[in-house]
Each structure stands twice: as structure tokens, then as C-alpha cells.
Write an enzyme that holds these catalytic residues in place. Sequence first.
Site, PDB file in Angstrom:
ATOM      1  N   ASP A  67       0.817  -1.213   0.000  1.00 40.07           N
ATOM      2  CA  ASP A  67       0.000   0.000   0.000  1.00 40.07           C
ATOM      3  C   ASP A  67       0.852   1.265   0.000  1.00 40.07           C
ATOM      4  OD1 ASP A  67       0.951  -0.364   2.606  1.00 40.07           O
ATOM      5  OD2 ASP A  67      -0.991  -0.870   3.434  1.00 40.07           O
ATOM      6  N   ASN A 135      -7.359  -3.060  14.418  1.00 38.74           N
ATOM      7  CA  ASN A 135      -8.773  -3.262  14.059  1.00 38.74           C
ATOM      8  C   ASN A 135      -8.945  -4.438  13.096  1.00 38.74           C
ATOM      9  OD1 ASN A 135      -7.758  -2.234  11.674  1.00 38.74           O
ATOM     10  ND2 ASN A 135      -9.186  -0.523  11.521  1.00 38.74           N
ATOM     11  N   HIS A 137      -7.231  -4.923  10.274  1.00 40.84           N
ATOM     12  CA  HIS A 137      -6.992  -4.662   8.847  1.00 40.84           C
ATOM     13  C   HIS A 137      -5.710  -5.341   8.371  1.00 40.84           C
ATOM     14  CE1 HIS A 137      -4.748  -0.536   9.553  1.00 40.84           C
ATOM     15  NE2 HIS A 137      -3.868  -1.506   9.474  1.00 40.84           N
ATOM     16  N   GLU A 142      -9.604  -1.830   5.494  1.00 42.63           N
ATOM     17  CA  GLU A 142     -10.270  -1.576   6.766  1.00 42.63           C
ATOM     18  C   GLU A 142     -11.498  -2.487   6.909  1.00 42.63           C
ATOM     19  OE1 GLU A 142      -8.571   0.109   8.741  1.00 42.63           O
ATOM     20  OE2 GLU A 142      -8.174   2.171   8.140  1.00 42.63           O
TER      21      GLU A 142
END
Length: 245
Positions: A67, A135, A137, A142
Site C-alpha cells: 500500500d 482493528n 486490517h 479496513e
Amino acid sequence: VIVSTASSPDQAGALAATAVLEALVAEPRAALGVATGGSPQPLYASLARLVGDEGVDLRSRTAYALDEYIGMPPDHPESYHAVVARDVTGPLRLRPELVHVPNGAAEDPVAAAAAYEEAVRAHGPRVQVIGIGANGHIGFNEPGSARDSVTRVVELTAETRAANSRFFASVDEVPTHAISQGIGTILAASTIVLIAHGATKAEAVAAAITGPETTDVPASFLRSHPDVRVFLDEASASLLPQHTH
Ligand code: GLP
């Protein structure tokens, strides 16, 4: 999913580095998929040592990052272009022209994302290193990301921007969007090596490995992949039932 738990992040990194190297040696054409962030740093440090000690030549390997932030110039020290050059390309002695990172500075990020997806898929086999967000990810996928998602423009959650603000002067400087490989892109790799450490990851790790496969926890989709190896320290493994580690 095969889970290995080590006594420290460095130990987990050493085990993970061995797994990455074995997978690369087994597939001479395979690209190395790399992640940024704190999680893989012990892995890269060990891998750099292994490559040096064993005289492994990675100069013909292609690498693809997961990313990149949107709207950050590639020469910004916290752009993933810069992080990958610092943490991966240099220490592993890869050839810079074979190390690819999505173009977050492109005028048309949607087109840049599509071009990146095509390049990653066209290469063929890939040994993918990933971390996990608190979280759940993976990359910047996400919660809510689909299992078959591809490289695309994504919006970062407030939680992710807060977590990554430690690399910036303030949270306002953390970009709001990124280009990220999709979950489907990640799952197309032949081997996936996930590495995590620290108590802040314990809940996400447990949900990913033992909870339901759900878009709420993007890392849970890794369970449908035939060759995923997870390397944890004791703190990040602490919420797993005993028999899984
Ligand atoms: C980052 C990256 C992910 C990374 C995750 C965890 O924002 N986009 O690829 O795995 O969040 O980061 P860290 O390893 O620093 O905890």
C-alpha cells in the site's frame, strides 16, 4: 493457518524470516510482497542477516509493497516509498528498479491502483509478508472490505490514522486516503507470512484466527488461504486458546 508463538518479537521475526526465505528459495520466480509498519521490522532485520550469512542473492527478485498513502510525495520520509527503500530494499540488497510501490502521488489514483493490481497479478507467484492492524486490517483493507476486493483507493479509519500518527508531527498530517492491495490481491499470493507483536494486537489476532470469517475483521479471510503462517510473540498470542499456539 499455522501459528507459531515465540518468546519475543525478535524471535518471532527470526522464525518468520526463515519461513520467508524457504518459500522464496522454493519458488525462484516468486516476487516478494512486503508490508510496512512496525510489525515486520524484526522479520526484515533477520532476513537481512540470513541473506548476508548464507550468501543468498535476491538481486533478481521483484518486490511489491501492499500500500501507499495518497497525496504524499514519494520523497517524504514517511511515504511507503521511503519506508520500503529504508527497511527492505537497502537491507535485503534488492534492486530498486525491481521494487514497486503504488503511486500515491499520481494525478489519477484510481487508474494508478488499477495499473498496480494488474502488475501484481501478472507477476505470478508471490510470497507475501503482512502485518495486522489493531482493528484487524491487512494492508489498508479496513473493516468492511470485501473478500474479493482488489487494489483500490481506500479511506483510512480514524483509528488507523490515530495509530499511524506516531510517524507524523500530528494526526492532521496523516493522509486520509491510500492505495491498497485488496484482500483478493493478498489472497492470490502463494504463501502468506503474517507477523505481529505486542498486546495491542492480541484481540485482532484472536478474532482473525479463531473468530468467524467476516468483513468486520479483514484478516479473518486469511483462513480460507491454503498456506498462511502466523508468527507471534507471547503478548500478541495471549488471547488465543492454548491449543492454537
Ligand atoms: C499499517 C499498514 C499495514 C500494517 C498495519 C499495522 O497502517 N498499512 O500494512 O500491517 O497498519 O501497523 P504496525 O505494524 O505498525 O502496527
